[in-house]
Design an enzyme around this catalytic site. Structure first.
Site, short mmCIF file in Angstrom:
data_model
loop_
_atom_site.label_atom_id
_atom_site.label_comp_id
_atom_site.label_asym_id
_atom_site.label_seq_id
_atom_site.Cartn_x
_atom_site.Cartn_y
_atom_site.Cartn_z
N ILE A 439 0.82 -1.22 0.00
CA ILE A 439 0.00 0.00 0.00
C ILE A 439 0.85 1.26 0.00
CG2 ILE A 439 -1.82 1.24 1.23
CD1 ILE A 439 -2.65 -1.39 -0.16
N HIS A 702 -2.63 -4.60 10.97
CA HIS A 702 -2.80 -4.01 12.30
C HIS A 702 -2.56 -5.03 13.41
CE1 HIS A 702 -4.92 -1.27 9.58
NE2 HIS A 702 -4.57 -0.34 10.43
#
Length: 773
Positions: A439, A702
């Site tokens: 990303i 995460h």
């Protein structure tokens, strides 16, 4: 007239909570040291609020990770697979601390013999705060499973020498925000959950509580179903019958409650109603009419809990006086519009902001002080009145304003359709099926943060700093090539934050030194402040991206943050419409996009994770917002040739209701978060027949756990069952900035291996590799 607060920032003035949690996760400190830091933060917060004269001070607004997750533990909503977690010491399993189960739910758990994923996470209404989504079984049982709320009530009572106000998420909002693992209506659980709320309320009452705050932010929605309304009626009727002689302050925020106020006013347990008069000031008159014949106290949310500008005392006093005129002073409360977790803690910690701007600003501590000022003004101290109309105009630029006004239709459209662009791009890039990329960001190590800090303090020359950054870029290119990624990124080592970085390069913005706000868990961000017209007067990213491209034969992505995300993740000027500011930012990003293309960069990613976040909470307002948000993105992206590929990234949002607008962004490639939800979102994209290419995130960044090749392959396979194979990219679900290198290398190697496996196993045959398997 009572003064109160809905919640106070819990990260600590110097981000003590972040540091303590991360130290605990890395194992250098024990649970008692972690709990000590939490206790110290709570004590400081309570003392500040007492100092500024609040009549009702909240407790249980503190959390080590997330207040919704706290609520899940309180109610015993702990998925079965977390109950079995053991910790290891010298290869001997031991029962975990309660806090370890809590953190495992938030972050996942991966140790010898155990590999458990984190729970799903998504945005808290239309904010940049993320919460852990509760998981419900069809026959979910609830029970009081945590003493946190009771212990913190006693703790606050001791510190304050007075009775605090416990804060809870109300039963309807809690169920609404969760998800059922089976196909059932979550509101069917209302009869199971209400008795536990009654037990909690009565236990707090026995300990001396006078007021309890129940947060029901879902009451701002204009699309609540009949079943949800009936669930509210059932819950509050039962609580009214079973919880006598207790004052419930029912709170809602982020918009108005006019559509649902008739339901609210009929229950004896609801002694006061808090409303957000910042987001919807027009609701006041209708509320006064509806509540005039009741005994309900009206709490006026008149201090902006989501922005950093000083309160306009003149406007606020008018609202207070009007409410007193209708209801009487004894039926009026004043408060911030919502919890103050969305703003920084103390403007006194800022020393570099221009005084002409700083004197207009108020952080959490100052906002509490403003309540005291408003009370004193009502009592006759008119010298405290502050009228924002007397402020001088913000920084203005005539050319920027004209550019926004004079924009033409051709400025919002790509030259050709996606189908034509896709053919040209495939021919030019020669990428494999299931192309792999990331990303954007790679781990921001202590070494990198120290380097940037030294440069900021002028302890390093520009030349020395650039040499060091270039070494990091060369190293990350080498790592990506060894991993086998198809499209590379430069790592963003020169960037502190995806919004703050650009704010420091654009005029009309300022950055704070200590304006930290919690995004999720220990993740804190420092939103910039937009105080004037936005101007790009020089290149912002070209140097480092072009240097990176010169060091590899593979395609290098240029990385930008989109206009809506920059807007949403900043504290925005309040003297002009949001869309005007968004368009100004869009034109600045457009100029950077064109400069990247002119410099030879053929793939440009314009991240827009906040488009869904900015969606108004009332459906009646969606179209207006989505129209200008899409227009802002297209201003920034539509300047390039067909052969230049535009990517965008969005994360932790529910897209189902706005897919036509996501498609109308017309990005060549959309990357999204889907790993925690196990690709559930892709069904909606499939049913909608999303036309462009898409990269569904195949692993959760995460969480520190490392995904296996098989689980990533299974997700790719699942994606290929919903989307055309030729349109699928393989990537993590977000940037890798917060992860450690050992996790990143292993995870990305597994990801590229899974992509190779998918190319071998999911294609019909090598010569027909563009069809769906």
């Amino acid at each position: 007239m009572l003064k109160h607060n809905l919640g106070y920032p819990r990260i600590g003035r110097r981000r003590e909570l972040k540091k303590a949690c991360e130290a605990y996760w890395a194992n250098p400190i024990d649970p008692n040291q972690l709990f000590y830091v939490g206790k110290k933060i709570r004590k400081e917060n309570w003392k500040i609020q007492k100092k500024y004269g609040l009549d009702l001070i909240p407790c249980n607004d503190f959390s080590f990770y997330d207040h919704v997750l706290d609520m899940s533990l309180l109610l015993g909503v702990i998925p079965e697979y977390y109950h079995s977690i053991s910790t290891y010491d010298n290869d001997t399993p031991t029962p975990p601390n309660h806090i370890d189960v809590y953190f495992a739910m938030a972050r996942g758990f991966q140790k010898k013999g155990w590999d458990i994923k984190a729970m799903e996470m998504t945005k808290w209404f239309n904010t940049n705060y993320h919460y852990i989504v509760p998981e419900f079984d069809k026959n979910q049982k609830f029970s009081i499973s945590s003493n946190k709320i009771f212990e913190e009530f006693e703790e606050a009572k001791f510190i304050l020498k007075s009775i605090p106000k416990p804060v809870l998420i109300g039963p309807i909002s809690y169920l609404f925000l969760g998800k059922g693992k089976d196909n059932f209506d979550k509101m069917d659980l209302i009869e199971n959950i209400v008795p536990i709320y009654i037990q909690i309320i009565n236990q707090l009452k026995e300990k001396g509580a006078n007021w309890i705050q129940l947060d029901e932010p879902v009451l701002v929605f204009d699309f609540l179903s009949k079943k949800e309304i009936e669930a509210f009626q059932y819950a509050y009727q039962k609580m009214s019958q079973c919880c006598s002689e207790i004052n419930i302050l029912l709170t809602s925020y982020f918009d108005g409650v006019s559509e649902n106020v008739s339901v609210i006013k009929n229950y004896s347990i609801i002694k006061a109603l808090h409303v957000d008069l910042v987001e919807d000031p027009e609701q006041l008159e209708s509320l006064l009419n509806l509540l005039g014949d009741t005994k309900i106290i009206l709490s006026l949310g008149i201090i902006d809990g989501r922005n950093i500008w000083k309160n306009n005392y003149v406007n606020s006093i008018k609202k207070i006086e009007r409410t007193i005129e209708v209801l009487g002073e004894e039926r009026v409360m004043i408060a911030p519009s919502c919890s103050l977790i969305h703003v920084p803690i103390d403007i006194e910690d800022e020393h570099l902001i221009l005084s002409s701007v700083k004197e207009r600003m108020a952080f959490a501590k100052q906002k509490i002080s403003e309540l005291q000022d408003l009370e004193n003004i009502i009592k006759g101290k008119k010298d405290l009145l502050y009228d924002k109309k007397k402020e001088k105009d913000f920084f203005q630029d005539k050319k920027v304003k004209e550019r926004v006004i004079l924009a033409k239709n051709k400025d919002f459209k790509r030259i050709s359709s996606f189908e034509r662009r896709q053919k040209k791009q495939h021919k030019k890039f020669h990428l494999p099926i299931f192309p792999t990329t990331t990303i954007g960001s790679f781990p921001q190590t202590k070494e990198i943060r120290t380097l940037r800090n030294k440069f900021k303090k002028k302890e390093l020359s520009q030349e020395e700093y650039e040499k060091r950054i270039e070494k990091f870029i060369i190293d990350v290119i080498k790592k990506q090539e060894e991993i086998g990624l198809d499209v590379l990124v430069h790592g963003e080592f020169e960037r502190n934050d995806m919004v703050e970085f650009f704010s420091e390069k654009l005029k009309g913005f300022l950055s704070t030194e200590n304006g930290w706000v919690q995004s999720y868990g220990s993740r804190c961000v420092k939103p910039p402040v937009i105080y004037g017209d936005v101007i790009r007067d020089k290149d912002m990213t070209i140097k480092h991206v072009c240097f990176a491209q010169s060091k590899t034969k593979k395609l290098m992505k240029g990385m930008l943050t989109g206009p809506v995300t920059i807007l949403q993740w900043s504290f925005v000027r309040d003297d002009q419409p949001l869309f005007t500011t968004a368009y100004q930012i869009a034109w600045a990003i457009r100029d950077e996009v064109k400069s990247l293309e002119n410099s030879g960069i053929r793939i440009i990613q314009i991240d827009e994770p906040a488009i869904r976040e900015g969606l108004p909470l009332k459906k009646k307002n969606w179209k207006f917002y989505l129209d200008w948000a899409v227009k802002a993105f297209r201003i920034s992206s539509s300047v390039v040739k067909d052969e230049t590929q535009i990517h965008t990234h969005m994360c932790y949002s529910e897209f189902n209701d706005i897919l036509p607008h996501i498609a109308s962004l017309d990005a060549d490639v959309l990357t999204i978060e889907t790993s925690r939800s196990k690709m559930e979102l892709l069904k909606a994209f499939s049913e909608f027949s999303y036309p462009n290419e898409i990269g569904p995130g195949v692993y959760d960044i995460h969480s520190p756990r490392i995904p296996t090749v098989k689980e990533i392959f299974d997700l790719i396979k699942k994606a290929s069952n919903n989307l055309p194979i030729r349109n699928i990219w393989v990537n993590p679900d977000c940037g890798l900035k917060t992860r450690k290198w050992n996790e990143v290398i292993k995870s990305l190697k597994n990801m590229t291996e899974a992509a190779k496996m998918a190319r071998e196993k999911l294609l019909i045959n090598p010569t027909n590799n563009l069809k769906k398997s």
